[in-house]
Design a protein around this motif. Structure first.
Motif, PDB file in Angstrom:
ATOM      1  N   VAL A  68       0.724  -1.083   0.200  1.00  0.00           N
ATOM      2  CA  VAL A  68       0.215  -0.083  -0.151  1.00  0.00           C
ATOM      3  C   VAL A  68       0.626   1.356  -0.175  1.00  0.00           C
ATOM      4  CG1 VAL A  68      -1.929   1.574   1.118  1.00  0.00           C
ATOM      5  CG2 VAL A  68      -1.778  -1.310   1.181  1.00  0.00           C
ATOM      6  N   ARG A  69       0.347   2.013  -0.543  1.00  0.00           N
ATOM      7  CA  ARG A  69       0.967   3.646  -0.818  1.00  0.00           C
ATOM      8  C   ARG A  69       0.388   4.603  -1.037  1.00  0.00           C
ATOM      9  NH1 ARG A  69       5.697   2.077  -5.969  1.00  0.00           N
ATOM     10  NH2 ARG A  69       6.153   0.899  -5.614  1.00  0.00           N
ATOM     11  N   PRO A  70       0.748   5.830  -0.794  1.00  0.00           N
ATOM     12  CA  PRO A  70       0.383   6.755  -0.661  1.00  0.00           C
ATOM     13  C   PRO A  70      -0.752   7.165  -1.891  1.00  0.00           C
ATOM     14  CG  PRO A  70       1.979   7.742   0.545  1.00  0.00           C
ATOM     15  CD  PRO A  70       1.915   5.502   0.027  1.00  0.00           C
ATOM     16  N   SER A  71      -1.661   7.667  -2.293  1.00  0.00           N
ATOM     17  CA  SER A  71      -1.695   7.977  -3.708  1.00  0.00           C
ATOM     18  C   SER A  71      -2.597   9.223  -3.459  1.00  0.00           C
ATOM     19  CB  SER A  71      -3.329   7.064  -3.636  1.00  0.00           C
ATOM     20  OG  SER A  71      -4.048   6.655  -3.420  1.00  0.00           O
ATOM     21  N   LEU A  72      -3.699  10.029  -4.640  1.00  0.00           N
ATOM     22  CA  LEU A  72      -4.546  11.278  -5.012  1.00  0.00           C
ATOM     23  C   LEU A  72      -5.224  10.982  -3.922  1.00  0.00           C
ATOM     24  CD1 LEU A  72      -3.252  12.318  -8.430  1.00  0.00           C
ATOM     25  CD2 LEU A  72      -2.255  13.128  -6.347  1.00  0.00           C
ATOM     26  N   PRO A  73      -5.798  12.066  -3.070  1.00  0.00           N
ATOM     27  CA  PRO A  73      -7.491  12.064  -2.420  1.00  0.00           C
ATOM     28  C   PRO A  73      -8.210  11.862  -3.786  1.00  0.00           C
ATOM     29  CG  PRO A  73      -5.975  14.014  -2.592  1.00  0.00           C
ATOM     30  CD  PRO A  73      -5.355  13.375  -3.504  1.00  0.00           C
ATOM     31  N   VAL A  74      -8.963  11.378  -2.842  1.00  0.00           N
ATOM     32  CA  VAL A  74     -10.108  11.211  -4.818  1.00  0.00           C
ATOM     33  C   VAL A  74     -11.001  12.299  -4.968  1.00  0.00           C
ATOM     34  CG1 VAL A  74     -13.066  10.401  -4.703  1.00  0.00           C
ATOM     35  CG2 VAL A  74     -11.324   8.591  -2.851  1.00  0.00           C
ATOM     36  N   GLY A  75     -10.840  13.042  -3.945  1.00  0.00           N
ATOM     37  CA  GLY A  75     -11.501  14.385  -4.027  1.00  0.00           C
ATOM     38  C   GLY A  75     -11.336  15.509  -5.842  1.00  0.00           C
ATOM     39  N   GLU A  76      -9.409  15.577  -5.577  1.00  0.00           N
ATOM     40  CA  GLU A  76      -8.777  15.878  -6.438  1.00  0.00           C
ATOM     41  C   GLU A  76      -8.731  14.708  -7.633  1.00  0.00           C
ATOM     42  OE1 GLU A  76      -3.324  16.666  -6.845  1.00  0.00           O
ATOM     43  OE2 GLU A  76      -4.747  16.358  -4.926  1.00  0.00           O
ATOM     44  N   VAL A  77      -8.774  13.799  -7.253  1.00  0.00           N
ATOM     45  CA  VAL A  77      -8.150  13.234  -8.295  1.00  0.00           C
ATOM     46  C   VAL A  77      -9.700  13.404 -10.203  1.00  0.00           C
ATOM     47  CG1 VAL A  77      -8.680  10.935  -9.623  1.00  0.00           C
ATOM     48  CG2 VAL A  77      -7.800  11.288  -8.113  1.00  0.00           C
ATOM     49  N   LEU A  78     -10.713  12.937  -8.609  1.00  0.00           N
ATOM     50  CA  LEU A  78     -12.239  13.012  -8.935  1.00  0.00           C
ATOM     51  C   LEU A  78     -12.908  14.346  -9.964  1.00  0.00           C
ATOM     52  CD1 LEU A  78     -14.654  11.007  -7.012  1.00  0.00           C
ATOM     53  CD2 LEU A  78     -13.923  10.266  -9.380  1.00  0.00           C
ATOM     54  N   ALA A  79     -12.318  15.257  -9.480  1.00  0.00           N
ATOM     55  CA  ALA A  79     -12.112  16.989  -9.532  1.00  0.00           C
ATOM     56  C   ALA A  79     -11.354  17.254 -11.207  1.00  0.00           C
ATOM     57  CB  ALA A  79     -11.266  17.975  -8.757  1.00  0.00           C
ATOM     58  N   ALA A  80     -10.530  16.320 -11.066  1.00  0.00           N
ATOM     59  CA  ALA A  80      -9.618  16.301 -13.027  1.00  0.00           C
ATOM     60  C   ALA A  80     -11.132  15.355 -14.225  1.00  0.00           C
ATOM     61  CB  ALA A  80      -8.286  15.966 -13.185  1.00  0.00           C
ATOM     62  N   ALA A  81     -11.819  15.172 -13.269  1.00  0.00           N
ATOM     63  CA  ALA A  81     -12.796  13.997 -14.631  1.00  0.00           C
ATOM     64  C   ALA A  81     -13.765  15.078 -15.173  1.00  0.00           C
ATOM     65  CB  ALA A  81     -13.332  12.752 -13.652  1.00  0.00           C
ATOM     66  N   PRO A  82     -13.658  14.541 -16.851  1.00  0.00           N
ATOM     67  CA  PRO A  82     -15.310  15.286 -17.006  1.00  0.00           C
ATOM     68  C   PRO A  82     -16.671  15.479 -16.580  1.00  0.00           C
ATOM     69  CG  PRO A  82     -14.299  13.622 -18.820  1.00  0.00           C
ATOM     70  CD  PRO A  82     -13.410  13.639 -17.608  1.00  0.00           C
ATOM     71  N   ALA A  83     -17.144  13.645 -16.124  1.00  0.00           N
ATOM     72  CA  ALA A  83     -17.732  13.681 -15.615  1.00  0.00           C
ATOM     73  C   ALA A  83     -17.878  12.948 -14.813  1.00  0.00           C
ATOM     74  CB  ALA A  83     -19.247  13.284 -16.733  1.00  0.00           C
ATOM     75  N   VAL A  84     -18.652  13.176 -13.140  1.00  0.00           N
ATOM     76  CA  VAL A  84     -18.706  12.218 -12.229  1.00  0.00           C
ATOM     77  C   VAL A  84     -19.674  12.245 -11.867  1.00  0.00           C
ATOM     78  CG1 VAL A  84     -17.971  12.259  -9.204  1.00  0.00           C
ATOM     79  CG2 VAL A  84     -16.517  13.564 -11.147  1.00  0.00           C
ATOM     80  N   GLU A  85     -19.877  10.923 -11.655  1.00  0.00           N
ATOM     81  CA  GLU A  85     -21.355  10.433 -10.140  1.00  0.00           C
ATOM     82  C   GLU A  85     -21.340   9.157  -9.717  1.00  0.00           C
ATOM     83  OE1 GLU A  85     -24.998   7.835 -12.102  1.00  0.00           O
ATOM     84  OE2 GLU A  85     -24.744   9.528 -12.515  1.00  0.00           O
ATOM     85  N   ASP A  86     -21.915   9.996  -7.474  1.00  0.00           N
ATOM     86  CA  ASP A  86     -21.664   8.819  -6.995  1.00  0.00           C
ATOM     87  C   ASP A  86     -20.337   8.429  -6.325  1.00  0.00           C
ATOM     88  OD1 ASP A  86     -24.387   8.722  -6.223  1.00  0.00           O
ATOM     89  OD2 ASP A  86     -24.556   6.786  -7.889  1.00  0.00           O
ATOM     90  N   GLN A  87     -19.589   9.741  -6.943  1.00  0.00           N
ATOM     91  CA  GLN A  87     -17.827   9.971  -6.290  1.00  0.00           C
ATOM     92  C   GLN A  87     -17.568   8.752  -7.257  1.00  0.00           C
ATOM     93  OE1 GLN A  87     -15.842  10.739  -3.642  1.00  0.00           O
ATOM     94  NE2 GLN A  87     -17.904  12.573  -4.038  1.00  0.00           N
TER      95      GLN A  87
END
Length: 98
Positions: A68-87
């Motif tokens: 297990v390694r640290p990764s980007l926060p979910v919010g930061e990753v989803l902020a770059a997505a063109p569309a998001v639904e239910d996280q």
């Protein structure tokens, strides 16, 4: 006499759903004949003592333990997505409902 004829190339083109011109049929027939001659030469040189291989050098897989390694926060990753639904990433449907 060539081993690959225009008719052979036309048949392969039809099976491959390729539209070839008359000039391409002639050119490819000659090219395929040269390729088959080269394969025949290699086949005649390779004796029964030569093992078939897919690579000239031995390959070794390098395995490592999963950790297990640290990764980007979910919010930061989803902020770059063109569309998001239910996280989650929202993508266009490509399959029909069953």
């Amino acid at each position: 006499m060539p081993r690959v004829t225009r008719a052979d190339v036309a048949h392969l083109a039809r099976l491959s759903r390729l539209a070839l011109t008359e000039a391409e049929l002639d050119r490819f027939a000659g090219q395929l004949d040269v390729i088959l001659d080269a394969v025949a030469k290699v086949s005649s040189v390779a004796g029964s003592d030569v093992r078939p291989t897919s690579h000239p050098l031995p390959l070794t897989n390098v395995y490592r333990d999963d950790e297990v390694r640290p990764s980007l926060p979910v919010g930061e990753v989803l902020a770059a997505a063109p569309a998001v639904e239910d996280q989650r990433f929202k993508v266009p449907r490509i399959l029909e409902e069953e």
